[in-house]
Design an enzyme around this catalytic site. Structure first.
Site, mmCIF file in Angstrom:
data_model
loop_
_atom_site.group_PDB
_atom_site.id
_atom_site.type_symbol
_atom_site.label_atom_id
_atom_site.label_comp_id
_atom_site.label_asym_id
_atom_site.label_seq_id
_atom_site.Cartn_x
_atom_site.Cartn_y
_atom_site.Cartn_z
ATOM 1 N N ASP A 80 26.296 23.547 70.237
ATOM 2 C CA ASP A 80 25.221 23.016 69.402
ATOM 3 C C ASP A 80 25.256 23.570 67.982
ATOM 4 O O ASP A 80 25.800 24.650 67.741
ATOM 5 C CB ASP A 80 23.845 23.281 70.049
ATOM 6 N N GLU A 146 22.373 27.091 72.324
ATOM 7 C CA GLU A 146 22.318 28.480 71.852
ATOM 8 C C GLU A 146 21.257 28.665 70.776
ATOM 9 O O GLU A 146 20.583 29.680 70.721
ATOM 10 C CB GLU A 146 23.686 28.905 71.310
HETATM 11 ZN ZN LIG Z 1 25.920 30.680 66.402
#
Ligand SMILES: [Zn+2]
Length: 392
Positions: A80, A146
């Site tokens: 991401d 994340e």
């Molecule tokens: Zn990162």
């Protein structure tokens, strides 16, 4: 490597919290790259998420078997990216139209975390081309979510029971310009809003009011002093080595000079060494507020804006730290230094379950900014470090 990174950047992978569609399309593209290289095994561990069109948050693990299959070296990167932010600030190229300029690849996700992703993949390709089998199995994990807390990413993988205490974990998602910095620890963060409530009055008759500004200042200064005195431990791994307690934002109170303020707001940003219990810090903050309330008659409200508790640091003598230090010395010819910084990567979740993890890569720290870039030489040179780790 540059071409592969650019292909990856072209596909946005933005979280549903930021109105994105998630990581599936990017994961599919990445799978094609992985298949072309010829890993021994590629597995998907999707987490269900109703908020994205595909209902899936993909996590991929690509295995390259070693002589010892039981022990694993993990290199964990995230799929991401954060949203591009203000469009007009992207002056080199559009965020998802990567371009190369002066040996730097520009685009959202180029540094965070595309560079490390591609470097880890091509380190394995190099081993394959040279017919080298690593000492232990290398597992490259490409995870979702994340940037928004990792619930659908690394936390999902940890729940599957994929990790052992003896595994070696590298999270190449933070570092410095020459690749000498190995992060093994992070501080806890505590952000507060201190609201002092007194009684407004005309400034010529302060006796009729209760000056919240004065009491707020006195409390803020007393708090500042108390916290620095009590939590004064220094840990040279960190820069700065001590906990920090900073009065920061100051909200506006009254509109005119001749008004005694009935309300006063000061914010604090506290970064606390992991040796300290953040709840104890918070208790002391409340305790001092009560003391001031009794003493002054004002009301002091403490609002916690953010609280993140740092896990116990990775042992500086753990195997992965020693191996990475050696790799940096041999490949880079710079003196590695270990330490702690901001935190907030996948590594924290491993530290929480007692598995040593290091954060390392070579970056100019352009992540989350407009004109984010990755240096092509860092792509190649970080791949060398990963390859070195697999055979050491
Ligand atoms: Zn990162």
């Amino acid at each position: 490597m540059a071409q592969a990174l650019m292909e990856i950047i072209r596909i946005p992978a933005i979280a549903p919290e930021n109105l994105g569609e998630g990581e599936l399309r990017k994961a599919e593209k990445l799978t094609h790259i992985l298949e072309a290289i010829g890993f021994d095994e590629i597995k998907r561990f999707d987490a269900e998420d109703e908020r994205v069109p595909s209902k899936k948050r993909p996590n991929i693990i690509a295995y390259y078997y070693g002589e010892n299959k039981a022990e694993k070296l993990w290199i964990i990167t995230h799929l991401d990216v954060v949203p591009p932010g203000e469009d007009s600030l992207w002056t080199i190229t559009k965020p998802f139209e990567p371009t190369i300029k002066e040996e730097q690849i520009y685009g959202r996700g180029s540094e965070d975390n595309g560079q490390s992703m591609i470097a880890s993949i091509f380190a394995i390709e190099a081993l394959k081309n040279l017919s080298i089998r690593p000492k232990r199995t290398v597992a490259l994990a490409f995870v979702a979510d994340e940037e928004q807390g990792s619930k659908y990413g690394i936390q999902h993988l940890i729940k599957q029971g994929l990790f052992n205490k003896d595994d070696l974990i590298v999270v190449p998602d933070g570092g410095n310009e020459n690749g000498s910095f190995i992060e093994i620890a992070e501080k806890s963060a505590l952000w507060l809003r201190v609201r002092t409530i007194g009684r407004q009055a005309h400034a010529s008759r302060p006796d009729k009011g209760l000056n919240a500004h004065r009491i707020g200042m006195e409390y803020a200064l007393a708090l500042d002093k108390m916290l620095h005195a009590k939590y004064s431990l220094k840990d040279e791994y960190f820069d700065p080595p001590e906990s920090t307690f900073e009065p920061t934002k100051k909200d506006k109170n009254v509109d005119a000079v001749n008004i005694v303020p009935g309300e006063d707001i000061t914010c604090f940003d506290c970064r606390v060494l992991p040796n300290y219990d953040i709840e104890e810090v918070l208790n002391d903050i409340h305790g001092l507020a009560e003391e001031f309330e009794k003493k002054t008659g004002a009301i002091i409200k403490i609002e916690v804006l953010q609280k993140s508790v740092a896990p116990k640091p990775t042992d500086a003598n753990s195997k992965i730290v020693i191996m990475l230090k050696e790799a940096i010395k041999q490949v880079r010819e710079v003196e590695p230094k270990i330490g702690g910084i901001g935190g907030g990567t996948c590594a924290a979740f491993f530290r929480k379950i007692g598995v040593p993890a290091v954060v390392w890569c070579t970056i100019d720290e352009t992540a989350h900014q407009p004109n984010e870039y990755a240096k092509i030489e860092n792509l190649a040179n970080d791949a060398k470090i990963y390859a070195f780790l697999t055979i050491s």
